[in-house]
Design a protein around this motif. Structure first.
Motif, PDB file in Angstrom:
ATOM      1  N   LEU A 101      35.229  10.376  24.760  1.00 33.88           N
ATOM      2  CA  LEU A 101      34.495   9.130  24.984  1.00 33.88           C
ATOM      3  C   LEU A 101      33.402   9.318  26.034  1.00 33.88           C
ATOM      4  CD1 LEU A 101      34.463   6.058  24.281  1.00 33.88           C
ATOM      5  CD2 LEU A 101      36.038   5.742  26.190  1.00 33.88           C
ATOM      6  N   ALA A 102      33.741   9.949  27.143  1.00 27.97           N
ATOM      7  CA  ALA A 102      32.755  10.183  28.209  1.00 27.97           C
ATOM      8  C   ALA A 102      31.646  11.111  27.731  1.00 27.97           C
ATOM      9  CB  ALA A 102      33.445  10.759  29.441  1.00 27.97           C
ATOM     10  N   LYS A 103      32.014  12.197  27.064  1.00 28.09           N
ATOM     11  CA  LYS A 103      31.016  13.162  26.596  1.00 28.09           C
ATOM     12  C   LYS A 103      30.109  12.554  25.529  1.00 28.09           C
ATOM     13  CE  LYS A 103      33.813  17.176  27.693  1.00 28.09           C
ATOM     14  NZ  LYS A 103      34.609  18.283  27.173  1.00 28.09           N
ATOM     15  N   GLU A 104      30.706  11.758  24.662  1.00 33.41           N
ATOM     16  CA  GLU A 104      29.914  11.108  23.613  1.00 33.41           C
ATOM     17  C   GLU A 104      28.877  10.178  24.236  1.00 33.41           C
ATOM     18  OE1 GLU A 104      31.202   9.427  19.373  1.00 33.41           O
ATOM     19  OE2 GLU A 104      32.008   8.232  21.025  1.00 33.41           O
ATOM     20  N   SER A 105      29.298   9.439  25.237  1.00 36.28           N
ATOM     21  CA  SER A 105      28.397   8.509  25.899  1.00 36.28           C
ATOM     22  C   SER A 105      27.306   9.238  26.690  1.00 36.28           C
ATOM     23  CB  SER A 105      29.190   7.591  26.828  1.00 36.28           C
ATOM     24  OG  SER A 105      28.329   6.692  27.467  1.00 36.28           O
ATOM     25  N   GLU A 151      34.005   7.066  36.195  1.00 32.42           N
ATOM     26  CA  GLU A 151      33.972   8.028  37.301  1.00 32.42           C
ATOM     27  C   GLU A 151      33.618   9.430  36.797  1.00 32.42           C
ATOM     28  OE1 GLU A 151      37.851   7.401  38.968  1.00 32.42           O
ATOM     29  OE2 GLU A 151      37.232   5.569  40.008  1.00 32.42           O
ATOM     30  N   ALA A 152      34.157   9.804  35.635  1.00 27.49           N
ATOM     31  CA  ALA A 152      33.832  11.111  35.055  1.00 27.49           C
ATOM     32  C   ALA A 152      32.352  11.180  34.691  1.00 27.49           C
ATOM     33  CB  ALA A 152      34.701  11.372  33.820  1.00 27.49           C
ATOM     34  N   GLU A 158      25.779  13.634  38.159  1.00 34.22           N
ATOM     35  CA  GLU A 158      25.429  14.370  39.378  1.00 34.22           C
ATOM     36  C   GLU A 158      25.256  15.863  39.120  1.00 34.22           C
ATOM     37  OE1 GLU A 158      27.242  15.158  43.854  1.00 34.22           O
ATOM     38  OE2 GLU A 158      28.007  13.492  42.651  1.00 34.22           O
ATOM     39  N   TRP A 159      26.113  16.452  38.290  1.00 31.70           N
ATOM     40  CA  TRP A 159      26.128  17.901  38.132  1.00 31.70           C
ATOM     41  C   TRP A 159      25.666  18.389  36.756  1.00 31.70           C
ATOM     42  CZ3 TRP A 159      26.540  20.225  42.610  1.00 31.70           C
ATOM     43  CH2 TRP A 159      27.198  19.565  43.640  1.00 31.70           C
ATOM     44  N   SER A 160      25.602  17.501  35.759  1.00 30.09           N
ATOM     45  CA  SER A 160      25.157  17.829  34.387  1.00 30.09           C
ATOM     46  C   SER A 160      25.976  18.933  33.719  1.00 30.09           C
ATOM     47  CB  SER A 160      23.675  18.208  34.376  1.00 30.09           C
ATOM     48  OG  SER A 160      22.895  17.151  34.841  1.00 30.09           O
ATOM     49  N   GLN A 163      31.929  20.267  31.520  1.00 23.78           N
ATOM     50  CA  GLN A 163      33.264  20.706  31.951  1.00 23.78           C
ATOM     51  C   GLN A 163      33.765  19.894  33.136  1.00 23.78           C
ATOM     52  OE1 GLN A 163      33.016  24.975  32.530  1.00 23.78           O
ATOM     53  NE2 GLN A 163      33.991  25.291  30.543  1.00 23.78           N
ATOM     54  N   ASP A 164      32.853  19.338  33.904  1.00 25.79           N
ATOM     55  CA  ASP A 164      33.262  18.495  35.023  1.00 25.79           C
ATOM     56  C   ASP A 164      33.997  17.248  34.535  1.00 25.79           C
ATOM     57  OD1 ASP A 164      32.281  20.222  36.935  1.00 25.79           O
ATOM     58  OD2 ASP A 164      30.335  19.218  37.083  1.00 25.79           O
ATOM     59  N   ILE A 165      33.617  16.768  33.353  1.00 27.24           N
ATOM     60  CA  ILE A 165      34.325  15.627  32.756  1.00 27.24           C
ATOM     61  C   ILE A 165      35.779  16.019  32.502  1.00 27.24           C
ATOM     62  CG2 ILE A 165      34.499  14.185  30.682  1.00 27.24           C
ATOM     63  CD1 ILE A 165      31.399  14.261  30.579  1.00 27.24           C
ATOM     64  N   ASP A 166      35.972  17.199  31.910  1.00 25.51           N
ATOM     65  CA  ASP A 166      37.330  17.686  31.641  1.00 25.51           C
ATOM     66  C   ASP A 166      38.130  17.816  32.929  1.00 25.51           C
ATOM     67  OD1 ASP A 166      36.654  17.832  28.976  1.00 25.51           O
ATOM     68  OD2 ASP A 166      36.403  19.992  28.960  1.00 25.51           O
ATOM     69  N   LEU A 167      37.524  18.458  33.907  1.00 23.47           N
ATOM     70  CA  LEU A 167      38.223  18.697  35.172  1.00 23.47           C
ATOM     71  C   LEU A 167      38.610  17.386  35.846  1.00 23.47           C
ATOM     72  CD1 LEU A 167      36.101  21.660  36.574  1.00 23.47           C
ATOM     73  CD2 LEU A 167      38.447  21.754  35.706  1.00 23.47           C
ATOM     74  N   TYR A 168      37.719  16.428  35.845  1.00 28.55           N
ATOM     75  CA  TYR A 168      38.013  15.160  36.510  1.00 28.55           C
ATOM     76  C   TYR A 168      39.133  14.425  35.777  1.00 28.55           C
ATOM     77  CZ  TYR A 168      37.778  10.638  38.621  1.00 28.55           C
ATOM     78  OH  TYR A 168      38.129   9.488  39.278  1.00 28.55           O
TER      79      TYR A 168
END
Length: 170
Positions: A101-105, A151-152, A158-160, A163-168
């Protein structure tokens, strides 16, 4: 507290179903297979037989695997006298779907085929909420999910780095 005696019949049925699961020798054969065609041939001798034989394109095998996963969880919900243990098993798909969901958005890509329709997340409702940017949420669990996704997404902005989405979320 759950009454263990209510799960005796479910446990017996699950033990019978376990015999259809892929075992280590089959996994070893899959790993050693020289190509996709050979791997699908190995799977055609398993619980995946019907789906594998119905494939029009061998590269669509993931659809068959996903459908069998969905069927397995449907069976578990029917077998279990209490849905909570199955909900717990499906929690990984809840978090997987939050990541999608986050990545799609964030990437504005259609990742519909990446969702796994398992878990307690109402994917369509979450997508609608994210698209509408509405703050109103119908339930606490969906509100919590949207907060995690938000939040993700902030971290991604911030970092583009997807993988940060996954980690969070993990």
């Amino acid at each position: 507290k759950m009454d263990r005696s209510k799960f005796i019949q479910a446990s017996a049925r699950i033990r019978v179903l376990e015999k259809d699961l892929l075992n280590q020798p089959i996994y070893d054969r899959l790993i050693e297979s020289k190509d996709l065609n050979e791997a699908l041939h190995i799977l055609s001798d398993s619980v995946y037989q019907t789906g594998i034989h119905s494939l029009e394109n061998d590269r669509d095998y993931e659809y068959v695997l996903k459908q069998e996963l969905i069927k397995t969880f449907k069976d578990l919900y029917e077998i279990s006298p209490d849905p909570r243990p199955v909900d717990l098993l499906s929690a990984q798909y809840y978090y997987h779907n939050l990541k999608v969901l986050a990545k799609e958005s964030m990437t504005h890509q259609d990742l519909e085929t990446s969702y796994v329709p398992l878990g307690l997340l109402d994917i369509k409702k979450a997508q609608e909420l994210l698209d509408s940017h509405e703050g109103k949420v119908a339930s606490k669990s969906l509100d919590r999910a949207m907060k995690i996704v938000g939040e993700a997404m902030d971290i991604y902005e911030e970092w583009s780095d997807p993988q940060d989405i996954d980690l969070y979320i993990d």
